[in-house]
Write a protein that holds these residues in place. Sequence first.
Motif, PDB file in Angstrom:
ATOM      1  N   GLN A  45     -19.489 -40.764 -56.165  1.00 39.54           N
ATOM      2  CA  GLN A  45     -19.900 -41.220 -55.042  1.00 39.54           C
ATOM      3  C   GLN A  45     -19.856 -42.603 -54.677  1.00 39.54           C
ATOM      4  O   GLN A  45     -19.900 -43.468 -55.075  1.00 39.54           O
ATOM      5  N   LYS A  46     -19.647 -42.764 -53.065  1.00 38.46           N
ATOM      6  CA  LYS A  46     -18.814 -43.742 -52.172  1.00 38.46           C
ATOM      7  C   LYS A  46     -20.026 -44.168 -51.329  1.00 38.46           C
ATOM      8  O   LYS A  46     -20.388 -42.954 -50.992  1.00 38.46           O
ATOM      9  N   THR A  47     -19.637 -44.814 -50.390  1.00 39.46           N
ATOM     10  CA  THR A  47     -20.448 -45.852 -49.146  1.00 39.46           C
ATOM     11  C   THR A  47     -19.328 -45.916 -48.206  1.00 39.46           C
ATOM     12  O   THR A  47     -19.052 -46.684 -48.671  1.00 39.46           O
ATOM     13  N   SER A  48     -19.332 -45.196 -46.763  1.00 32.76           N
ATOM     14  CA  SER A  48     -18.400 -45.627 -45.872  1.00 32.76           C
ATOM     15  C   SER A  48     -19.020 -47.333 -45.862  1.00 32.76           C
ATOM     16  O   SER A  48     -20.528 -47.800 -46.443  1.00 32.76           O
ATOM     17  N   LYS A  49     -17.998 -47.890 -44.656  1.00 32.63           N
ATOM     18  CA  LYS A  49     -19.291 -49.423 -43.764  1.00 32.63           C
ATOM     19  C   LYS A  49     -20.326 -48.776 -43.570  1.00 32.63           C
ATOM     20  O   LYS A  49     -20.607 -49.719 -42.955  1.00 32.63           O
ATOM     21  N   ALA A  50     -20.301 -47.346 -42.321  1.00 35.42           N
ATOM     22  CA  ALA A  50     -21.343 -47.202 -41.172  1.00 35.42           C
ATOM     23  C   ALA A  50     -22.255 -47.247 -42.685  1.00 35.42           C
ATOM     24  O   ALA A  50     -23.507 -47.103 -41.986  1.00 35.42           O
ATOM     25  N   GLY A  51     -22.029 -46.881 -43.568  1.00 33.82           N
ATOM     26  CA  GLY A  51     -23.980 -46.868 -44.603  1.00 33.82           C
ATOM     27  C   GLY A  51     -23.666 -45.584 -45.046  1.00 33.82           C
ATOM     28  O   GLY A  51     -24.720 -45.001 -46.169  1.00 33.82           O
ATOM     29  N   LYS A  52     -23.039 -44.306 -45.132  1.00 35.88           N
ATOM     30  CA  LYS A  52     -23.348 -42.435 -45.467  1.00 35.88           C
ATOM     31  C   LYS A  52     -22.592 -42.835 -46.307  1.00 35.88           C
ATOM     32  O   LYS A  52     -21.465 -43.305 -46.484  1.00 35.88           O
ATOM     33  N   ILE A 103     -12.262 -34.794 -50.453  1.00 35.03           N
ATOM     34  CA  ILE A 103     -13.784 -35.647 -50.161  1.00 35.03           C
ATOM     35  C   ILE A 103     -14.455 -34.886 -49.485  1.00 35.03           C
ATOM     36  O   ILE A 103     -14.068 -33.812 -48.937  1.00 35.03           O
ATOM     37  N   ALA A 104     -15.800 -34.610 -49.812  1.00 38.84           N
ATOM     38  CA  ALA A 104     -17.067 -34.769 -49.133  1.00 38.84           C
ATOM     39  C   ALA A 104     -17.829 -35.017 -48.763  1.00 38.84           C
ATOM     40  O   ALA A 104     -18.534 -36.344 -48.757  1.00 38.84           O
ATOM     41  N   PHE A 105     -18.253 -34.745 -47.166  1.00 39.67           N
ATOM     42  CA  PHE A 105     -19.353 -35.502 -46.551  1.00 39.67           C
ATOM     43  C   PHE A 105     -20.714 -35.002 -46.272  1.00 39.67           C
ATOM     44  O   PHE A 105     -21.800 -35.142 -46.316  1.00 39.67           O
ATOM     45  N   SER A 106     -21.047 -33.838 -46.718  1.00 41.24           N
ATOM     46  CA  SER A 106     -22.069 -32.579 -46.401  1.00 41.24           C
ATOM     47  C   SER A 106     -23.015 -33.249 -47.775  1.00 41.24           C
ATOM     48  O   SER A 106     -22.307 -32.662 -49.134  1.00 41.24           O
TER      49      SER A 106
END
Length: 126
Positions: free
Chosen positions: A16-23, A42-45
């Motif tokens: 698990q990682k975190t985007s620059k926007a914090g998501k 890559i998965a976002f949901s």
Amino acid sequence: MIDGLVAGKLYGTPAQKTSKAGKPFTVAKLRTTAADGESNVIAFSDATCTALLAMSDGDSVALAGALTPKVWTDRDGKARPALDMVAHGVLSAYHVTRKRRAMQPSAPAGADDGDGWPGETAYRNP
């Protein structure tokens, strides 16, 4: 963009990682049998990320999502196929067992099956 279903085995442990926007998002690698291919996933949901994070290296899985075919060159100069995938669906042996159990008329709809997966909804025949 191609929407596809790719099956194989996880290569390494999903992270698990975190985007620059914090998501939060999850990344994984999937090895397939065809031509020694490898897919970057890559998965976002939330549901897809949770399912991937519950798995480990070598687990068999089928992933559905948007595919982007790519080619990379190894150290010997040989071109190798690869796929990048934005996964929106995960199916593993665990999911098959859970869904099969959910189809049994023995438990009421929505009953907790005690498997530790939060937020799942059981679908059962009437």
